[in-house]
Every structure is written in C-alpha cells, then in structure tokens.
Design an enzyme around this catalytic site. Sequence first.
Site, PDB file in Angstrom:
ATOM      1  CE  LYS A  13     -36.312  44.938 -12.224  1.00 52.16           C
ATOM      2  NZ  LYS A  13     -36.834  45.416 -10.956  1.00 52.16           N
ATOM      3  NE  ARG A  85     -33.819  52.054 -10.258  1.00 53.12           N
ATOM      4  CZ  ARG A  85     -34.911  51.523  -9.826  1.00 53.12           C
ATOM      5  NH1 ARG A  85     -34.937  50.757  -8.798  1.00 53.12           N
ATOM      6  NH2 ARG A  85     -36.031  51.738 -10.441  1.00 53.12           N
ATOM      7  NE  ARG A 124     -46.377  48.003 -18.260  1.00 54.69           N
ATOM      8  CZ  ARG A 124     -45.253  48.034 -17.554  1.00 54.69           C
ATOM      9  NH1 ARG A 124     -44.630  46.919 -17.245  1.00 54.69           N
ATOM     10  NH2 ARG A 124     -44.733  49.180 -17.169  1.00 54.69           N
ATOM     11  NE  ARG A 159     -48.141  51.679 -14.657  1.00 54.40           N
ATOM     12  CZ  ARG A 159     -47.241  50.791 -14.251  1.00 54.40           C
ATOM     13  NH1 ARG A 159     -47.636  49.638 -13.774  1.00 54.40           N
ATOM     14  NH2 ARG A 159     -45.972  51.048 -14.336  1.00 54.40           N
ATOM     15  NE  ARG A 171     -38.737  54.166 -14.040  1.00 56.82           N
ATOM     16  CZ  ARG A 171     -39.826  53.575 -13.586  1.00 56.82           C
ATOM     17  NH1 ARG A 171     -41.009  54.022 -13.934  1.00 56.82           N
ATOM     18  NH2 ARG A 171     -39.737  52.553 -12.786  1.00 56.82           N
TER      19      ARG A 171
HETATM   20  P1  AMP Z   1     -39.212  51.187  -9.457  1.00 62.04           P
HETATM   21  O1  AMP Z   1     -40.550  50.867  -8.890  1.00 62.04           O
HETATM   22  O2  AMP Z   1     -38.155  50.177  -9.084  1.00 62.04           O
HETATM   23  O3  AMP Z   1     -39.229  51.452 -10.914  1.00 62.04           O
HETATM   24  O4  AMP Z   1     -38.742  52.549  -8.739  1.00 62.04           O
HETATM   25  C1  AMP Z   1     -39.501  53.726  -8.845  1.00 62.04           C
HETATM   26  C2  AMP Z   1     -38.638  54.923  -8.472  1.00 62.04           C
HETATM   27  O5  AMP Z   1     -38.192  54.810  -7.108  1.00 62.04           O
HETATM   28  C3  AMP Z   1     -37.344  55.077  -9.268  1.00 62.04           C
HETATM   29  O6  AMP Z   1     -37.555  55.707 -10.520  1.00 62.04           O
HETATM   30  C4  AMP Z   1     -36.506  55.926  -8.322  1.00 62.04           C
HETATM   31  O7  AMP Z   1     -36.927  57.282  -8.341  1.00 62.04           O
HETATM   32  C5  AMP Z   1     -36.877  55.356  -6.959  1.00 62.04           C
HETATM   33  N1  AMP Z   1     -35.975  54.257  -6.587  1.00 62.04           N
HETATM   34  C6  AMP Z   1     -36.263  52.927  -6.521  1.00 62.04           C
HETATM   35  N2  AMP Z   1     -35.189  52.218  -6.156  1.00 62.04           N
HETATM   36  C7  AMP Z   1     -34.176  53.115  -5.993  1.00 62.04           C
HETATM   37  C8  AMP Z   1     -32.806  53.000  -5.637  1.00 62.04           C
HETATM   38  N3  AMP Z   1     -32.229  51.809  -5.413  1.00 62.04           N
HETATM   39  N4  AMP Z   1     -32.069  54.140  -5.555  1.00 62.04           N
HETATM   40  C9  AMP Z   1     -32.614  55.331  -5.791  1.00 62.04           C
HETATM   41  N5  AMP Z   1     -33.895  55.516  -6.159  1.00 62.04           N
HETATM   42  C10 AMP Z   1     -34.690  54.421  -6.257  1.00 62.04           C
END
Ligand code: AMP
Length: 229
Positions: A13, A85, A124, A159, A171
Amino acid sequence: MNIVIFGPNGSGKGTQSSLIKDRYELTHIESGAIFREQISKGTELGCQAKSYMSRGELVPDEVAIPMVIETLERSSNWLLDGFPRNRTQAEKLWEALQARGIELSFMVESQLEQELAKQRIMGRRICVESPHHPNNLNIEAIYPISGKCRVCGGELQTRKDDQDEAAIEQRHQVYYDTKQGTLAAVNYYRELSRSGKFDEIILDGRMGIQELKEELLLKIENKMNKIRE
Ligand code: AMP
C-alpha cells in the site's frame, strides 16, 4: 481527485500510495504519520496516541476522528491513507464528506491474505544507504544479492517492529476484522461504491511492484476517461 486507500501492512500500500500521490499531485494524508509527527513534537495529541501505537492498537476514535477530519478540511485533492480503520471511522468520514459537499473519486483496496502479508513484513530488509532500496527475503523479485542490497550492494538491516510477531499479529487482527475492524470499513465503502457514489479499484497485492503500478494507473485512467466522455 480524492481517494481513500485500504490495504494491510505488507500489501504494498505504501508503494502504491506514493505512486498515486506523485502522479496526480495529491496531498498524502497518512493518519499514522500525523500521529508520529505529534509524538516527535511532544504535543498533547502525541502523548495521547503514544501508548496505543506502541502496542499496535488503534488510537481511540475520539482522538483519531477529529484529527483526520480537521486535516481533510484544510486540503483539496487528497489521498487518505490509514483512515478509516474501523466501522465507526468509516461512517463518520462519510458523514463529514457529505456534510461538506466533498466528493470522493475512488476507493482503492489492495488485497492480500494475512499469512502472506506477515511473511512479507518479516522478510523486509532495509539498506543502510537508503530506505528506498527495496529488498525482501520473501519476495522473489526483490531478493537481496549475496546478502547485500540488490540496488547498491550496501549492508542490510531489519526494522525492529518488522520482527515483532505479536505486534504484527495485533495490527493484522484489527485490519482483517470484518465485524468492527478495517475490513468492516472496506465493506462499508464497497457498499457505497455499488450505489454509484464513487468508483472502487481492487488490486491483487500478490502481484509484483511493476505490474501493480501499471494495473493501478490503468484502472484510474480508464475511469477518468469514462468520466470525461
Ligand atoms: P500506520 O503507520 O498506518 O501503520 O499507523 C501506525 C499506528 O498509528 C497504528 O498502529 C495506530 O496505533 C495509529 N493509527 C493510525 N491510523 C489510525 C486510525 N485511523 N485510527 C486509530 N489509530 C490509528
């Protein structure tokens, strides 16, 4: 053009997002990146988000929803990535767009089965010379060469969070939950797209990066041409 993009961690993505964003000069609104920025600035929002993020849990809706909607209000021509989400975020986003007369052009969903997504994350490898050199032990097309970066021959590292199986699992659990999680949000938008409110683009995340790029741009261009006709 306004686009919402969905896809589990490991589905490519991120690559697809940067491609669309550059091609159509869109503002990339990435909820995770906004939270990370707030944490590094030490703001109250950052403090609220930090502990949830480190556990791989969602930041509560009361914090996440207004933050993203306020950002959207300040932008035009955006690519929304990482939001919605869950089902509640999906509904609130749609309400906010309707109330402000903002049109959604596309929803893009990159589909990938959970086990494959996990393998890709764990495979990765990051080049010490550049984070943009793709290397992955579990993707044949970008397999490192003799244990070194396939692009420049640099040393490779992992990482830390890519090797944390519990956090990946957590996640992915949120993503693949069709009742309340991200797939519930995907299904909510799929229903809306079927009633003709905007177009849906589905991508097969198993495809190679180059093939995916071509497929994605072709699908967007086809729809745009139909609109122009
Ligand atoms: P990402 O970089 O998109 O993987 O997001 C990293 C972390 O940010 C996630 O694991 C959540 O803890 C938080 N986060 C990102 N987007 C959201 C969202 N739409 N709602 C709630 N938490 C979010």
